[in-house]
Design a protein around this motif. Sequence first.
Motif, PDB file in Angstrom:
ATOM      1  N   HIS A   1       0.871  -1.181   0.000  1.00 38.76           N
ATOM      2  CA  HIS A   1       0.000   0.000   0.000  1.00 38.76           C
ATOM      3  C   HIS A   1       0.903   1.225   0.000  1.00 38.76           C
ATOM      4  O   HIS A   1       1.643   1.442   0.947  1.00 38.76           O
ATOM      5  CB  HIS A   1      -0.913  -0.030   1.232  1.00 38.76           C
ATOM      6  CG  HIS A   1      -1.939   1.048   1.237  1.00 38.76           C
ATOM      7  ND1 HIS A   1      -1.947   2.036   2.174  1.00 38.76           N
ATOM      8  CD2 HIS A   1      -2.985   1.300   0.423  1.00 38.76           C
ATOM      9  CE1 HIS A   1      -2.956   2.853   1.945  1.00 38.76           C
ATOM     10  NE2 HIS A   1      -3.605   2.427   0.886  1.00 38.76           N
TER      11      HIS A   1
ATOM     12  N   HIS B   1       1.921  -4.324   3.317  1.00 44.25           N
ATOM     13  CA  HIS B   1       0.655  -4.219   4.043  1.00 44.25           C
ATOM     14  C   HIS B   1       0.210  -5.574   4.569  1.00 44.25           C
ATOM     15  O   HIS B   1      -0.125  -5.709   5.743  1.00 44.25           O
ATOM     16  CB  HIS B   1      -0.409  -3.626   3.129  1.00 44.25           C
ATOM     17  CG  HIS B   1      -1.696  -3.345   3.818  1.00 44.25           C
ATOM     18  ND1 HIS B   1      -2.688  -4.284   3.947  1.00 44.25           N
ATOM     19  CD2 HIS B   1      -2.149  -2.238   4.442  1.00 44.25           C
ATOM     20  CE1 HIS B   1      -3.700  -3.762   4.614  1.00 44.25           C
ATOM     21  NE2 HIS B   1      -3.404  -2.524   4.928  1.00 44.25           N
TER      22      HIS B   1
ATOM     23  N   TYR C   1      -8.787  -8.736  -0.542  1.00 51.69           N
ATOM     24  CA  TYR C   1      -8.511  -8.012   0.705  1.00 51.69           C
ATOM     25  C   TYR C   1      -8.323  -6.515   0.435  1.00 51.69           C
ATOM     26  O   TYR C   1      -8.846  -5.672   1.163  1.00 51.69           O
ATOM     27  CB  TYR C   1      -7.271  -8.583   1.393  1.00 51.69           C
ATOM     28  CG  TYR C   1      -6.943  -7.878   2.681  1.00 51.69           C
ATOM     29  CD1 TYR C   1      -7.679  -8.135   3.822  1.00 51.69           C
ATOM     30  CD2 TYR C   1      -5.934  -6.931   2.747  1.00 51.69           C
ATOM     31  CE1 TYR C   1      -7.413  -7.483   5.009  1.00 51.69           C
ATOM     32  CE2 TYR C   1      -5.655  -6.268   3.925  1.00 51.69           C
ATOM     33  CZ  TYR C   1      -6.391  -6.547   5.055  1.00 51.69           C
ATOM     34  OH  TYR C   1      -6.121  -5.884   6.217  1.00 51.69           O
TER      35      TYR C   1
ATOM     36  N   THR D   1     -11.505  -4.709   0.117  1.00 52.84           N
ATOM     37  CA  THR D   1     -12.179  -4.352   1.375  1.00 52.84           C
ATOM     38  C   THR D   1     -11.621  -3.064   1.944  1.00 52.84           C
ATOM     39  O   THR D   1     -12.248  -2.442   2.797  1.00 52.84           O
ATOM     40  CB  THR D   1     -12.039  -5.467   2.430  1.00 52.84           C
ATOM     41  OG1 THR D   1     -10.670  -5.600   2.795  1.00 52.84           O
ATOM     42  CG2 THR D   1     -12.603  -6.777   1.932  1.00 52.84           C
ATOM     43  N   ARG D   2     -10.448  -2.660   1.492  1.00 53.26           N
ATOM     44  CA  ARG D   2      -9.821  -1.424   1.948  1.00 53.26           C
ATOM     45  C   ARG D   2     -10.006  -0.282   0.948  1.00 53.26           C
ATOM     46  O   ARG D   2      -9.373   0.753   1.082  1.00 53.26           O
ATOM     47  CB  ARG D   2      -8.312  -1.643   2.175  1.00 53.26           C
ATOM     48  CG  ARG D   2      -7.983  -2.729   3.148  1.00 53.26           C
ATOM     49  CD  ARG D   2      -8.341  -2.293   4.528  1.00 53.26           C
ATOM     50  NE  ARG D   2      -7.871  -3.286   5.492  1.00 53.26           N
ATOM     51  CZ  ARG D   2      -8.320  -3.365   6.694  1.00 53.26           C
ATOM     52  NH1 ARG D   2      -9.220  -2.537   7.117  1.00 53.26           N
ATOM     53  NH2 ARG D   2      -7.865  -4.285   7.513  1.00 53.26           N
TER      54      ARG D   2
ATOM     55  N   TRP E   1      -2.125   0.588  -4.518  1.00 54.48           N
ATOM     56  CA  TRP E   1      -2.073  -0.824  -4.123  1.00 54.48           C
ATOM     57  C   TRP E   1      -1.280  -1.583  -5.176  1.00 54.48           C
ATOM     58  O   TRP E   1      -1.432  -1.353  -6.374  1.00 54.48           O
ATOM     59  CB  TRP E   1      -3.477  -1.423  -4.032  1.00 54.48           C
ATOM     60  CG  TRP E   1      -4.266  -0.879  -2.892  1.00 54.48           C
ATOM     61  CD1 TRP E   1      -5.171   0.125  -2.925  1.00 54.48           C
ATOM     62  CD2 TRP E   1      -4.208  -1.306  -1.538  1.00 54.48           C
ATOM     63  NE1 TRP E   1      -5.682   0.359  -1.684  1.00 54.48           N
ATOM     64  CE2 TRP E   1      -5.115  -0.514  -0.810  1.00 54.48           C
ATOM     65  CE3 TRP E   1      -3.487  -2.278  -0.860  1.00 54.48           C
ATOM     66  CZ2 TRP E   1      -5.323  -0.668   0.553  1.00 54.48           C
ATOM     67  CZ3 TRP E   1      -3.695  -2.437   0.496  1.00 54.48           C
ATOM     68  CH2 TRP E   1      -4.605  -1.636   1.184  1.00 54.48           C
TER      69      TRP E   1
END
Length: 177
Positions: free
Chosen positions: A106, A111, A123, A126-127, A148
Amino acid sequence: MIRIVTGARLAGLRQEATQSRARAVEVQERADAAYAVHQCEIRVLREQAASAENDAAVVREEAVALEKALAAVRSELAERGERLETVERELSTVRRTGAFVYLLLHHGEPHSIHLTEDDAHAYAATRGAPRTGWVRETGRPPGAVPTWRCVPFTADADTFGFRSVLARLAGGFGGGS
């Protein structure tokens, strides 16, 4: 019994009475002053007691808030500990099998680690990252750091650690990069 009092004796008694009255007035004034001081001290002590009670109430409120914050931190630490144990188990599995793991970055910083690339993408989603549209290392401009990024890694028995699969693809896996 009858007593005869002379003028001199009467004058002496009057003088003693006057002195006694003066002394009584003086003692009364000192008693009044002492009482006033006492009342003042009582008022100060009551104000200090009220202030101490208010301070104690504030301290109790702060203690409750700190206890709640401590409970939240403990909970977060427990969650992180569980997550760390999971990651350690996954890494142990990867070391034994020689399979890939995927490091999720990240803003260029590590991360999380995932067993599959899809898990890493899910995952990140979800962020707030997009679920699709991920670009491989070779498809981005030099110097650009994406929000990302997913980098595959494999176990490296020579270093007892992990190596980027991308470094191996670039020819640096066995050489020393």
